[in-house]
Scaffold this active site. Structure first.
Site, PDB file in Angstrom:
ATOM      1  N   HIS A  40       0.852  -1.192   0.000  1.00 53.79           N
ATOM      2  CA  HIS A  40       0.000   0.000   0.000  1.00 53.79           C
ATOM      3  C   HIS A  40       0.883   1.235   0.000  1.00 53.79           C
ATOM      4  O   HIS A  40       1.983   1.230   0.573  1.00 53.79           O
ATOM      5  CB  HIS A  40      -0.982   0.019   1.180  1.00 53.79           C
ATOM      6  CG  HIS A  40      -0.357   0.105   2.533  1.00 53.79           C
ATOM      7  ND1 HIS A  40       0.035   1.299   3.107  1.00 53.79           N
ATOM      8  CD2 HIS A  40      -0.054  -0.847   3.450  1.00 53.79           C
ATOM      9  CE1 HIS A  40       0.539   1.079   4.307  1.00 53.79           C
ATOM     10  NE2 HIS A  40       0.502  -0.215   4.547  1.00 53.79           N
TER      11      HIS A  40
ATOM     12  N   ASP B 244      -0.448   4.429   0.727  1.00 54.38           N
ATOM     13  CA  ASP B 244      -0.891   5.446   1.686  1.00 54.38           C
ATOM     14  C   ASP B 244      -0.118   5.259   2.987  1.00 54.38           C
ATOM     15  O   ASP B 244       0.393   4.174   3.273  1.00 54.38           O
ATOM     16  CB  ASP B 244      -2.395   5.377   1.919  1.00 54.38           C
ATOM     17  CG  ASP B 244      -2.810   4.141   2.700  1.00 54.38           C
ATOM     18  OD1 ASP B 244      -2.491   3.027   2.248  1.00 54.38           O
ATOM     19  OD2 ASP B 244      -3.455   4.272   3.760  1.00 54.38           O
TER      20      ASP B 244
ATOM     21  N   ASP C  41       6.597   1.153   5.916  1.00 46.49           N
ATOM     22  CA  ASP C  41       5.161   0.837   5.924  1.00 46.49           C
ATOM     23  C   ASP C  41       4.410   1.812   5.011  1.00 46.49           C
ATOM     24  O   ASP C  41       3.923   2.820   5.470  1.00 46.49           O
ATOM     25  CB  ASP C  41       4.649   0.924   7.355  1.00 46.49           C
ATOM     26  CG  ASP C  41       3.193   0.549   7.511  1.00 46.49           C
ATOM     27  OD1 ASP C  41       2.686  -0.209   6.671  1.00 46.49           O
ATOM     28  OD2 ASP C  41       2.565   1.020   8.471  1.00 46.49           O
TER      29      ASP C  41
ATOM     30  N   GLU D 106      -5.116   1.746   2.998  1.00 44.51           N
ATOM     31  CA  GLU D 106      -5.012   0.683   3.994  1.00 44.51           C
ATOM     32  C   GLU D 106      -4.948   1.241   5.412  1.00 44.51           C
ATOM     33  O   GLU D 106      -5.562   0.705   6.338  1.00 44.51           O
ATOM     34  CB  GLU D 106      -3.770  -0.165   3.708  1.00 44.51           C
ATOM     35  CG  GLU D 106      -3.688  -1.461   4.528  1.00 44.51           C
ATOM     36  CD  GLU D 106      -3.047  -1.273   5.898  1.00 44.51           C
ATOM     37  OE1 GLU D 106      -3.232  -2.142   6.771  1.00 44.51           O
ATOM     38  OE2 GLU D 106      -2.346  -0.254   6.108  1.00 44.51           O
ATOM     39  N   GLU D 107      -4.210   2.328   5.593  1.00 47.24           N
ATOM     40  CA  GLU D 107      -4.025   2.867   6.932  1.00 47.24           C
ATOM     41  C   GLU D 107      -5.316   3.451   7.514  1.00 47.24           C
ATOM     42  O   GLU D 107      -5.437   3.591   8.738  1.00 47.24           O
ATOM     43  CB  GLU D 107      -2.931   3.941   6.934  1.00 47.24           C
ATOM     44  CG  GLU D 107      -1.557   3.451   6.522  1.00 47.24           C
ATOM     45  CD  GLU D 107      -0.897   2.540   7.542  1.00 47.24           C
ATOM     46  OE1 GLU D 107      -1.570   2.136   8.515  1.00 47.24           O
ATOM     47  OE2 GLU D 107       0.282   2.224   7.361  1.00 47.24           O
TER      48      GLU D 107
ATOM     49  N   HIS E  71       4.344   3.911  12.096  1.00 48.82           N
ATOM     50  CA  HIS E  71       3.257   4.698  12.698  1.00 48.82           C
ATOM     51  C   HIS E  71       3.777   5.705  13.725  1.00 48.82           C
ATOM     52  O   HIS E  71       2.980   6.487  14.250  1.00 48.82           O
ATOM     53  CB  HIS E  71       2.173   3.825  13.346  1.00 48.82           C
ATOM     54  CG  HIS E  71       1.412   2.987  12.381  1.00 48.82           C
ATOM     55  ND1 HIS E  71       0.160   2.487  12.670  1.00 48.82           N
ATOM     56  CD2 HIS E  71       1.685   2.554  11.139  1.00 48.82           C
ATOM     57  CE1 HIS E  71      -0.284   1.776  11.644  1.00 48.82           C
ATOM     58  NE2 HIS E  71       0.637   1.804  10.693  1.00 48.82           N
TER      59      HIS E  71
END
Length: 451
Positions: free
Chosen positions: A90, A92, A123, A156-157, A423
């Protein structure tokens, strides 16, 4: 890295990989368009589409998904009669949080102390670059022996389910013999790992109202019901004294029987301050891979600076609940909502809004694809055997794909080992991990084609 042509090719491509990752990281592709312009996500999607076309992919398309974002699709044909492998990542990313807390700008890839720093570096923009490296290495060493589909998700996030809904409406698009999800990570750097389980998740926004408007705390405080205090009591009801998650009716005693996570290693990975206790009971692996976990992600209330002496009339919070395999996320959401209703004090008016939801996932690690990956990782990581671990995070698409294609094998690998701090501020990726996992993926595709 052991000497073999695929590994040598990947090593030679690493400068290009760094340059490409820098270009991707520069897009502020947070799929919350109240925070960042949609054009940033669209720019990242177009970059990926161009990269796939350059690699010879056909049918490259920007898919408009129901949540208002775009996923990027492409198909690279292999030899006639070959198996089909879907590669997922992903593009995003999570918001950077406090940009001033970053050592270097979050949307600029910066090399420091042997790692590459930037939001999305691990990520999961790095996951997309991993797929590209693997395919380029195979093309330079005899060709790609399977049909390849690539899908790069754009939300996705956010957990808003755009690609899941699109896949359900177009089930033929992502069908494959095996799916490699490039959005997980090694148990720690240098330990080749496939992720066997993922916790599911639900996001719920809760609001408590007690008064028609704020009141002077001197004149009314002590009898007027304070919405912020009610919210605090409500949120506290979601945890036992030891910090364990306690949602009425939701089981929380499961045990993890695989690879264990030593407490001291977890404390170091999580950067727990000296003297601060871990929460919950059971082993660390129980707590982060096999049991539910509630987290208060944010609270709307007056900031300290500028606060007035007022009894608050309204307050709200965003709650995340992670649920392990075997627990239905929809049922967990209902239990959470019922708990909120039951534990709101003083007759406060409470409302909940479902923001996002995804099911937990459990892989079949006895499948032939896993044997092919184990052999590949043994070459990419000499002297190390592949490990299977859980992951506390969620990838909602996994369960959708498992439901749509029950015969398909799904493997989860990726760059999000603990040092990556995904994150969080100062997210980074290990270029060594990117190199080794790209080699492993390339060798896996070759092994799997021959299996």
């Amino acid at each position: 890295m052991s000497s073999n042509p695929v590994a040598e090719t990947v090593a030679s491509l690493m400068p290009r990989a760094k340059a490409e990752l820098a270009e991707l990281v520069a897009f502020k592709s947070v799929a919350d368009f109240d925070q960042y312009p949609k054009s940033e996500s669209e720019g990242a999607a177009n970059w990926i589409a161009d990269a796939l076309r350059t690699e010879g992919f056909q049918d490259v398309a920007l898919l408009d998904t129901p949540d208002g974002t775009q996923s990027v699709y492409g198909y690279l044909p292999g030899p006639e009669g070959a198996k089909t492998v879907l590669l997922y990542a992903h593009y995003d990313v999570q918001p950077p949080l406090d940009e001033t807390a970053w050592t270097t700008p979050p949307f600029e890839l910066v090399e420091r102390d042997g790692r590459w720093y930037g939001r999305g570096s691990a990520d999961c923009k790095g996951g997309l670059v991993m797929h590209l490296l693997a395919l380029r290495a195979l093309k330079a060493n005899g060709g790609v022996p399977v049909h390849v589909k690539v899908i790069a998700e754009g939300s996705e996030e956010q957990g808003t389910g755009g690609l899941e809904r699109y896949a359900e409406a177009h089930p033929e698009l992502l069908s494959a013999d095996t799916i490699v999800i490039g959005d997980a990570g090694n148990f720690r750097a240098g330990v080749p790992t496939v992720t066997a389980t993922l916790r599911g998740m639900t996001l719920v926004r809760v609001q408590v109202d007690t008064l028609e408007g704020n009141l002077h705390s001197g004149q009314f405080g002590g009898a007027a019901p304070d919405a912020l205090a009610a919210l605090i009591r409500l949120l506290d009801s979601l945890r036992a004294k030891d910090g364990s998650t306690t949602v009425d009716g939701l089981a929380g005693e499961a045990a993890w029987d695989g690879l264990q996570y030593e407490e001291q290693a977890f404390r170091e990975d999580a950067k727990v301050l000296d003297g601060v206790e871990l929460i919950g009971s059971g082993t660390v692996a129980d707590r982060v891979w096999a049991r539910p976990a509630v987290t208060v992600l944010g609270i709307d209330c007056p900031p300290v600076v500028g606060a007035t002496p007022s009894v608050q009339a309204s307050a709200r919070a965003l709650i995340s609940l992670r649920v392990p395999p075997g627990v239905d996320a929809a049922e967990a959401t209902k239990l959470l909502e019922a708990h909120i209703e039951a534990h709101t004090p003083w007759g406060g008016r409470v409302s909940t809004e479902r923001i996002g939801q995804g099911q937990a996932f459990r892989a079949d690690t006895s499948s032939p694809a896993y044997a092919s990956m184990a052999d590949a990782m043994a070459v990419a990581y000499p002297g190390r055997e592949m490990q299977s671990a859980g992951m506390g995070g969620s990838i909602p698409l996994c369960n959708t794909l498992a439901s749509l294609y029950p015969e398909t094998e799904i493997l989860l690998i990726g760059l999000s080992e603990p040092e990556a701090q995904i994150h969080a501020v100062n997210e980074s990726v290990s270029p060594d991990e990117l190199e080794r996992l790209s080699v492993a993926e390339a060798l896996f595709l070759r092994n799997y084609a021959a299996s």
